[in-house]
Design a protein around this motif. Structure first.
Motif, mmCIF file in Angstrom:
data_model
loop_
_atom_site.group_PDB
_atom_site.id
_atom_site.type_symbol
_atom_site.label_atom_id
_atom_site.label_comp_id
_atom_site.label_asym_id
_atom_site.label_seq_id
_atom_site.Cartn_x
_atom_site.Cartn_y
_atom_site.Cartn_z
ATOM 1 N N ARG A 23 0.698 -0.997 -0.017
ATOM 2 C CA ARG A 23 0.071 -0.003 0.037
ATOM 3 C C ARG A 23 0.732 1.186 0.116
ATOM 4 O O ARG A 23 1.912 1.201 0.897
ATOM 5 C CB ARG A 23 -0.891 0.126 1.241
ATOM 6 C CG ARG A 23 -1.914 1.191 1.286
ATOM 7 C CD ARG A 23 -3.026 1.026 2.337
ATOM 8 N NE ARG A 23 -3.806 2.181 2.377
ATOM 9 C CZ ARG A 23 -3.669 3.320 2.838
ATOM 10 N NH1 ARG A 23 -2.462 3.740 3.379
ATOM 11 N NH2 ARG A 23 -4.596 4.348 2.678
ATOM 12 N N SER A 24 0.440 2.058 -0.854
ATOM 13 C CA SER A 24 1.229 3.544 -0.627
ATOM 14 C C SER A 24 0.291 4.648 -0.663
ATOM 15 O O SER A 24 -0.972 4.619 -1.252
ATOM 16 C CB SER A 24 2.066 3.527 -2.352
ATOM 17 O OG SER A 24 2.590 4.745 -2.267
ATOM 18 N N SER A 25 0.525 5.686 0.204
ATOM 19 C CA SER A 25 -0.174 6.856 0.186
ATOM 20 C C SER A 25 0.779 8.080 -0.023
ATOM 21 O O SER A 25 1.794 8.080 0.403
ATOM 22 C CB SER A 25 -0.738 6.934 1.686
ATOM 23 O OG SER A 25 -1.770 6.091 1.725
ATOM 24 N N THR A 26 0.574 9.079 -0.626
ATOM 25 C CA THR A 26 1.008 10.356 -1.115
ATOM 26 C C THR A 26 -0.017 11.447 -0.847
ATOM 27 O O THR A 26 -1.229 11.551 -1.286
ATOM 28 C CB THR A 26 1.473 10.382 -2.693
ATOM 29 O OG1 THR A 26 2.250 9.300 -2.735
ATOM 30 C CG2 THR A 26 2.428 11.433 -2.704
ATOM 31 N N GLU A 27 0.662 12.491 -0.292
ATOM 32 C CA GLU A 27 -0.097 14.004 -0.055
ATOM 33 C C GLU A 27 0.477 14.895 -0.539
ATOM 34 O O GLU A 27 1.839 15.160 -0.334
ATOM 35 C CB GLU A 27 -0.543 14.155 1.601
ATOM 36 C CG GLU A 27 -1.639 13.189 2.041
ATOM 37 C CD GLU A 27 -1.842 13.448 3.350
ATOM 38 O OE1 GLU A 27 -1.517 14.889 3.934
ATOM 39 O OE2 GLU A 27 -2.455 12.827 4.135
#
Length: 82
Positions: A23-27
């Protein structure tokens, strides 16, 4: 102005026919000036992938990769896109 980036070294010793989930998250916030007007763009992105090891040799791997979830949200000058 501040720039930042973190690197990641991902090492796997995958077993055949086993499924691994990542899983990857970017803001991200971008503030820019266009023709004298300041614009702010905010974006959030996240995705989940499944990786199934099929076969491997010393030179390459064969794997099935599936995008299970892809979600994006972008706010550009008050207009929100999801």
């Amino acid at each position: 102005m501040t720039f930042g980036q973190n690197s990641t070294d991902l090492r796997l010793n995958p077993e055949k026919n086993k499924v691994y989930r990542l899983r990857s998250s970017t803001e991200q916030t971008i503030v820019q000036t266009v023709n004298g007007n300041q614009q702010t763009i905010e974006s959030e992105t996240s995705y989940t992938i499944s990786l199934k090891m099929v076969d491997a040799t010393a030179a390459f791997i064969v794997a099935e990769v599936r995008f299970d979830t892809i979600a994006t949200k972008t706010n550009t000058m008050g207009k929100i896109s999801t």
